[in-house]
Design an enzyme around this catalytic site. Sequence first.
Site, PDB file in Angstrom:
ATOM      1  N   SER A  18       0.835  -1.202   0.000  1.00 51.07           N
ATOM      2  CA  SER A  18       0.000   0.000   0.000  1.00 51.07           C
ATOM      3  C   SER A  18       0.868   1.250   0.000  1.00 51.07           C
ATOM      4  O   SER A  18       1.674   1.437  -0.911  1.00 51.07           O
ATOM      5  CB  SER A  18      -0.956  -0.034   1.197  1.00 51.07           C
ATOM      6  N   THR A  19       0.729   2.110   1.022  1.00 50.37           N
ATOM      7  CA  THR A  19       1.477   3.364   1.060  1.00 50.37           C
ATOM      8  C   THR A  19       2.978   3.097   0.997  1.00 50.37           C
ATOM      9  O   THR A  19       3.511   2.317   1.768  1.00 50.37           O
ATOM     10  CB  THR A  19       1.155   4.142   2.341  1.00 50.37           C
TER      11      THR A  19
ATOM     12  N   HIS B  31      -2.680  -0.839  -3.417  1.00 52.13           N
ATOM     13  CA  HIS B  31      -3.805   0.060  -3.208  1.00 52.13           C
ATOM     14  C   HIS B  31      -3.611   1.305  -4.065  1.00 52.13           C
ATOM     15  O   HIS B  31      -2.720   2.109  -3.819  1.00 52.13           O
ATOM     16  CB  HIS B  31      -3.906   0.455  -1.729  1.00 52.13           C
TER      17      HIS B  31
ATOM     18  N   MET C 250      -0.069   1.251   5.441  1.00 55.13           N
ATOM     19  CA  MET C 250      -0.768   1.562   6.678  1.00 55.13           C
ATOM     20  C   MET C 250      -1.941   0.614   6.861  1.00 55.13           C
ATOM     21  O   MET C 250      -2.555   0.184   5.886  1.00 55.13           O
ATOM     22  CB  MET C 250      -1.258   3.014   6.644  1.00 55.13           C
TER      23      MET C 250
ATOM     24  N   ASP D 261      -4.473  -4.604   6.093  1.00 56.95           N
ATOM     25  CA  ASP D 261      -4.927  -5.392   4.954  1.00 56.95           C
ATOM     26  C   ASP D 261      -3.887  -6.441   4.576  1.00 56.95           C
ATOM     27  O   ASP D 261      -2.708  -6.121   4.399  1.00 56.95           O
ATOM     28  CB  ASP D 261      -5.220  -4.481   3.755  1.00 56.95           C
TER      29      ASP D 261
END
Length: 397
Positions: free
Chosen positions: A214-215, A241, A335, A338
């Site tokens: 993700s991030t 993401h 973050m 998930d």
Amino acid sequence: MDEISVLVCDDSALMRNVISRVIDSTPGMKVIEKAFNGQDLIEKLKTSKPDVIVLDIEMPVMTGIEYLRFRKSQGSNIPVIILSSIAEKGAAVTMEALELGASDFITKPNGSVSMDINAVADKLIEMIASYGGSFARKKGKFVCSSEYYAKLAADKAIERKLQETLGQKPSETYSKPKLMPKDFELRPYSPKPSAVIQSLREPGKISIIAIGISTGGPNALREVFKDIAPDLKQPILVVQHMPAGFTKEFAASLDRICPLTVTEAADGDVIESGHIYIAPGDYHIEVEQSSLGKYIIRTNQKPLRNGHRPSVDQLFESISKNFGNKALGVIMTGMGKDGAVELAEMRKQGAWTLGQDEKSAIVYGMPRVAMELGAVQKQVSLENMAQEINKLARENR
């Protein structure tokens, strides 16, 4: 208490003020300067030392892309978050910005920016907390943790939902709760004791690789895939993401630096050896075995999972059910949580698992939760992730 300092660069005075209002009303963050184009930004940086820059792309005199080219020539390492109204229709330009060294991107809200800022405010704060916070800590600052901002965003989402239910106009700003010592992140991170997972079987030959991120992911994946082995046989499925409209260009940008073929996944794709598939924005990605015995990709718009679509947990769950101990699961910077639960299930089924380590992760959230659940066999730095994937895939194919 130290604050994450932000420089906002946008040619729209309205956008500069709206973005600044969101940042300044967030605990532990402060806009220290504003610029109206790339040239003005260069001048402001002569006296300002921000922890992160929020940068528009389309500006007069010097565009965001032109500034990023200049920044690269100067060797600047201040993280840059792209914020642009043309990003969604100009995904290729956004990917160019990432290739030039931008850390990540977020789209400007549609319609009236002053009224619709809540559509992107939470994500913007998350990115500032992640990239700016990481840079600030490297400078020796003592700033709020990413977990603090994740909770703040969650509380704000609940508040907005209540306001909508009551027919009230959503607030455009974050409240300023009192900061407590527990809200700050200490280095090094002291993890909770990892749970112990008793696998049902020993790890087998690896038939497929699944990565959740993700991030911090766009540049982390570039780092991994540029060094992936050109003779790697196993297919790789990736959930990054990312909003709809960008993943096709993102896959194309990775394809330019990766020795394997990288494409955006499409419903019905037959999963091929040595091919990397990127989950399309706003679609979950799963694996299904056809009547002919081949594995194919299925995409769907089932409800968000862990607040995301695509969701890493959705992919890992599908991999676990279809491949059991014949898979490799990798969880990287991001973050939240998930992917953590279903990576633990993959581990229980006997799959090989890797997690990015805290030192190299922009946000040690998803890998941390997975580690605490006992889902991670081995933690690996970003620098060594491709090498570790190559080794496991080669020795167990």
